[in-house]
Design a protein around this motif. Structure first.
Motif, PDB file in Angstrom:
ATOM      1  N   TYR A  52       0.842  -1.208   0.000  1.00 18.36           N
ATOM      2  CA  TYR A  52       0.000   0.000   0.000  1.00 18.36           C
ATOM      3  C   TYR A  52       0.872   1.251   0.000  1.00 18.36           C
ATOM      4  O   TYR A  52       0.668   2.177  -0.790  1.00 18.36           O
ATOM      5  N   SER A  53       1.874   1.278   0.886  1.00 16.09           N
ATOM      6  CA  SER A  53       2.712   2.488   0.959  1.00 16.09           C
ATOM      7  C   SER A  53       3.818   2.484  -0.091  1.00 16.09           C
ATOM      8  O   SER A  53       4.149   3.529  -0.644  1.00 16.09           O
ATOM      9  N   ALA A  56       2.466   3.681  -3.470  1.00 18.19           N
ATOM     10  CA  ALA A  56       1.528   4.807  -3.382  1.00 18.19           C
ATOM     11  C   ALA A  56       1.984   6.025  -4.176  1.00 18.19           C
ATOM     12  O   ALA A  56       1.459   7.116  -4.001  1.00 18.19           O
ATOM     13  N   TYR A 108      -2.500  11.977   6.141  1.00 17.04           N
ATOM     14  CA  TYR A 108      -2.329  11.832   4.685  1.00 17.04           C
ATOM     15  C   TYR A 108      -0.862  11.809   4.289  1.00 17.04           C
ATOM     16  O   TYR A 108      -0.037  12.506   4.884  1.00 17.04           O
ATOM     17  N   ARG A 110       1.340  11.161   0.430  1.00 16.20           N
ATOM     18  CA  ARG A 110       1.297  10.879  -1.005  1.00 16.20           C
ATOM     19  C   ARG A 110      -0.145  10.883  -1.535  1.00 16.20           C
ATOM     20  O   ARG A 110      -0.546  10.035  -2.340  1.00 16.20           O
ATOM     21  N   LYS A 112      -2.803   9.975  -0.104  1.00 19.03           N
ATOM     22  CA  LYS A 112      -3.672   8.890   0.372  1.00 19.03           C
ATOM     23  C   LYS A 112      -3.651   8.871   1.898  1.00 19.03           C
ATOM     24  O   LYS A 112      -2.769   9.477   2.518  1.00 19.03           O
ATOM     25  N   VAL A 118      -5.195   3.241   7.615  1.00 14.51           N
ATOM     26  CA  VAL A 118      -5.859   2.176   6.853  1.00 14.51           C
ATOM     27  C   VAL A 118      -5.724   0.827   7.563  1.00 14.51           C
ATOM     28  O   VAL A 118      -6.692   0.065   7.667  1.00 14.51           O
TER      29      VAL A 118
END
Ligand code: GRG
Length: 309
Positions: A52-53, A56, A108, A110, A112, A118
């Motif tokens: 996810y990271s 991203a 937040y 990047r 996202k 999350v």
């Protein structure tokens, strides 16, 4: 602050070099390599959090610096790509941990939601740990066509860069300095040469080592990287004041809110811009011996002071 007797002249500024298409091409290569570097396995949750990271977005500046330096010194993209990916894994894990409630407490990154928003704090800590460990495994297991001693040198430098002598040390002093009104320029510079500059320097130097650069070249390129590293942080501090959340992909104005000493708070915005430009000019001077091959590194140095995010 110019470190050699040479002057920055028009001819050693990048003229016909198209940085936008260079960055686009290299960013795409890095994105593809990162995508391939980490597949989902069991337990799925931790791999999903790591991916996810890692995937991203972001400018991919550290991997690109590594690839650009390796190519400038006569090496190829393939030999440097595992290290380039590892640099991004380390950078990403430092962002995940930096955003945690115990540190900067950001929602937040990047553009996202942050990793802990999350996946929860427990998984975010572990995703950072997982990426850090995997970075070292990835360089050791995947680097090809480079003498083992050079690979060991890169691994040792990566270790020094993330530890107390680098990112961790810079972060500790940064946390200790929060809310203090009497931070000196020297302390601020210590924080940023460790927290931000060290990984940028290792990105450049590791690319040079993998290509077989001499000690003299490595020293020159270290100076280039130290200067762009500090300029990068000065601009980061300015953007925290002048850019919007949309432009930054993260909350703007955080430094003021956390009562952090920054270069603009010590020098003002105009003087900070002047200092950043001077550092970039000095960085470019170090590239004089490399001719046109240095165009990407010159253009990246200039981009560092003109970037908007
Ligand atoms: C390394 C073991 C270990 C722990 C982490 C949290 C921490 C210790 C250090 C903080 C490091 C940190 C977050 C420094 C800030 C660096 C910085 C200016 C980040 C922004 O970089 P960009 O603009 O971001 O290149 P993108 O998203 O484009 O990659």
């Amino acid at each position: 602050m110019v470190t050699t007797g040479e002057k920055v002249t028009q001819e050693n500024q990048s003229s016909n070099f198209n940085l936008a298409s260079y960055l686009k091409e290299k960013q795409q290569l890095v994105e593809e390599a990162l995508e391939r570097s980490l597949s989902i396995s069991k337990p799925e949750k931790i791999y999903e959090a790591m991916r996810y990271s890692l995937l991203a977005g972001g400018k991919r500046l550290r991997p690109i610096l590594c690839l650009a330096t390796c190519e400038m010194m006569g090496g190829g993209v393939e030999m440097a790509m595992p290290t380039a990916c590892a640099l991004e894994m380390i950078h990403t894990m430092s962002l995940i941990h930096d955003d945690l409630p115990a540190m900067d407490n950001d929602d937040y990154r990047r553009g996202k939601l942050t990793n802990h928003k999350v996946f929860g704090e427990d998984i975010a800590i572990l995703a950072g740990d997982g990426l850090l460990a995997y970075a070292f495994e990835y360089v050791a297991a995947n680097t090809q066509n480079v003498p083992p001693q050079k690979i060991l040198d890169v691994i040792a430098r990566l270790g020094r860069t993330v530890g107390a002598a680098g990112l961790v040390g810079g972060q500790v002093l940064d946390l200790e300095s929060e809310g203090k009104t009497d931070i000196s320029v020297d302390t601020l510079t210590f924080i940023h040469t460790h927290k931000t500059g060290a990984l940028l320097e290792t990105s450049v130097v590791s690319g040079a080592i993998l290509a077989g650069a001499s000690d003299e070249d490595i020293q020159r390129l270290s100076k280039y990287a130290q200067n762009i590293g500090l300029a990068f942080q000065i601009v980061d501090d300015i953007l925290d004041i002048t850019a919007t959340q949309e432009e930054l992909g993260k909350t703007a104005g955080k430094d003021l809110q956390a009562q952090k000493a920054t270069y603009p708070s010590l020098w003002g915005i105009e003087e900070s811009k002047k200092q950043a430009q001077q550092l970039v000019d000095e960085a470019i001077v170090e590239l004089a011996p490399y001719g046109e091959g240095a165009d990407p590194l010159k253009a990246i140095a200039t981009y560092i002071v003109t970037r908007k995010h």
